[in-house]
Design a protein around this motif. Structure first.
Motif, PDB file in Angstrom:
ATOM      1  N   PRO A 113       0.761  -1.425  -0.061  1.00  0.00           N
ATOM      2  CA  PRO A 113       0.033  -0.028  -0.041  1.00  0.00           C
ATOM      3  C   PRO A 113       0.786   1.249  -0.074  1.00  0.00           C
ATOM      4  CG  PRO A 113      -0.802  -1.437   1.820  1.00  0.00           C
ATOM      5  CD  PRO A 113       0.626  -1.945   1.094  1.00  0.00           C
ATOM      6  N   LEU A 114       0.382   2.208  -0.599  1.00  0.00           N
ATOM      7  CA  LEU A 114       1.172   3.501  -0.837  1.00  0.00           C
ATOM      8  C   LEU A 114       0.488   4.760  -0.547  1.00  0.00           C
ATOM      9  CD1 LEU A 114       2.365   2.690  -4.328  1.00  0.00           C
ATOM     10  CD2 LEU A 114       4.041   3.081  -2.630  1.00  0.00           C
ATOM     11  N   VAL A 115       0.984   5.560   0.158  1.00  0.00           N
ATOM     12  CA  VAL A 115       0.490   6.890   0.411  1.00  0.00           C
ATOM     13  C   VAL A 115       1.162   7.913  -0.237  1.00  0.00           C
ATOM     14  CG1 VAL A 115      -0.269   8.780   2.217  1.00  0.00           C
ATOM     15  CG2 VAL A 115      -0.682   6.067   2.529  1.00  0.00           C
ATOM     16  N   SER A 138      -2.574   4.216  -3.030  1.00  0.00           N
ATOM     17  CA  SER A 138      -3.740   3.911  -2.536  1.00  0.00           C
ATOM     18  C   SER A 138      -4.460   5.166  -2.227  1.00  0.00           C
ATOM     19  CB  SER A 138      -3.320   2.807  -1.565  1.00  0.00           C
ATOM     20  OG  SER A 138      -2.527   1.808  -1.864  1.00  0.00           O
TER      21      SER A 138
END
Lengths: 161, 196
Positions: A113-115, A138
């Protein structure tokens, strides 16, 4: 990937956070987030005076980043793939800049997951790295209310520092 | 005796100029800071954080300084002159009004013009004084800073408080919401699972 308390969707034991950061203002933003992370944290950082000082005592992989020496994307992507595949972090966060691109691509390929944090002084069109990373993210954390509409997965978080 | 009292020496104002930690040289601002220091040595004590610029300045300077030292210098300064980066917020949170100069892509000061757009927006709404062009107006901006700062501090609100714990809550909530197919990898995983 994410376990624990349901109220914020991330949990009280969040696992390992990987923060990818350049020097300067973006460091302020991601460092604020990292300090509130409930879990392990390590950094991939541009080698600079402020990253060296602010990240003293942290686990850091320092990388060279300057306009005269563009990051060799292929080599960095390979390094990122190897690192993330072996460590499997819970989340990867960055606010920029170019160093983030190979790490975001690698994380995206590995379904980490990526922010993406849109830095406070973005009020119009994003740079190339931000365009790439925000599309892979994400969630895109924006600090200004009028930036929510600029990204498909934006969430307004307000000022981070 | 009237007229024989020794005049109290005027304190030199402390001016801190910072161009940030990035790799792009900001010669225009560094050169303007040098001109200010050369023209008013009795009035201003100028310190310049030069970044990657190679422009010489006739005053104390360093290429890069640690964040702690920069914060300390900015806190003690009468006037902070900064590139239009995230440093502006730090200065504003210290209760000061920075003089800001945007890096411009066409001058080779950055890879894009996001600082231009940022400063155009901020100077109309927040506690900042924008300076543009060849920066010959820097001396006047510094000379008039106290008056302008007082006016802006009373007329414009301080920056909103930061709440990082709340930021994580919002990020987590957004990540826990399933999305439509093709809009996120989370959604793809969920939808594939359902299809099976």
């Amino acid at each position: 990937v994410v376990v624990g308390r349901a109220s914020d969707g991330l949990g009280s034991d969040r696992g390992e956070l990987v923060v990818v950061t350049s020097a300067g203002g973006v460091l302020l933003e991601v460092l604020s987030l990292a300090r509130e992370w409930r879990g392990g944290c390590r950094f991939v950082a541009a080698d600079a005076v402020d990253t060296r000082e602010e990240l003293r005592g942290e686990t850091v992989l320092f990388r060279t980043e300057c306009p005269a020496i563009p990051i060799p994307l292929g080599r960095e992507l390979w390094r990122a793939l190897a690192d993330l595949a072996s460590r499997r972090p819970a989340l990867l966060v960055s606010a920029g800049t170019g160093l983030a691109v190979p790490w975001f691509v690698a994380a995206w390929l590995l379904r980490v997951p990526l922010v993406w944090v849109e830095t406070l002084n973005i009020v119009g069109e994003n740079g190339l790295a931000a365009k790439v990373c925000s599309r892979l993210a994400s969630v895109v954390a924006v600090q200004r209310g009028d930036r929510v509409g600029a990204h498909r997965r934006a969430v307004l978080v307000g000022d981070l520092y | 005796m009237v007229g024989e009292q020794a005049a109290e020496p005027l304190r030199r104002q402390s001016i801190v100029v910072t161009v940030g930690m990035g790799p792009w040289p900001f010669d225009r601002l560094v050169a303007a800071a040098g001109r200010l220091a050369a023209a008013f040595p009795a009035d201003y004590n100028v310190f310049v954080q030069r970044g990657s610029s190679r422009i010489p300045v006739p005053c104390p300077s360093m290429d890069f300084v640690s964040p702690e030292e920069l914060r300390s210098r900015m806190a003690a300064a009468d006037v902070v002159v900064s590139h239009a980066g995230n440093t502006l917020r730090l200065v504003q949170r210290a209760g000061k009004v920075p003089i800001a100069v945007a890096r411009e892509r066409r001058r080779g000061e950055m890879g894009n013009d996001h600082q231009v757009r940022y400063l155009e927006r901020e100077q109309g709404t927040s506690r900042v004084i924008g300076l543009w062009g060849d920066l010959d107006g820097l001396a006047a901006a510094v000379a008039n800073h106290a008056e302008a700062e007082g006016r802006l501090l009373s007329a414009r609100p301080p920056p909103a408080d930061a709440s990082v714990a709340q930021a994580w809550e919002r990020i987590g909530a957004a990540m826990s919401v399933p999305r439509r197919l093709g809009r996120s990898r989370w959604a793809r995983q969920d939808d594939v699972g359902r299809a099976r």
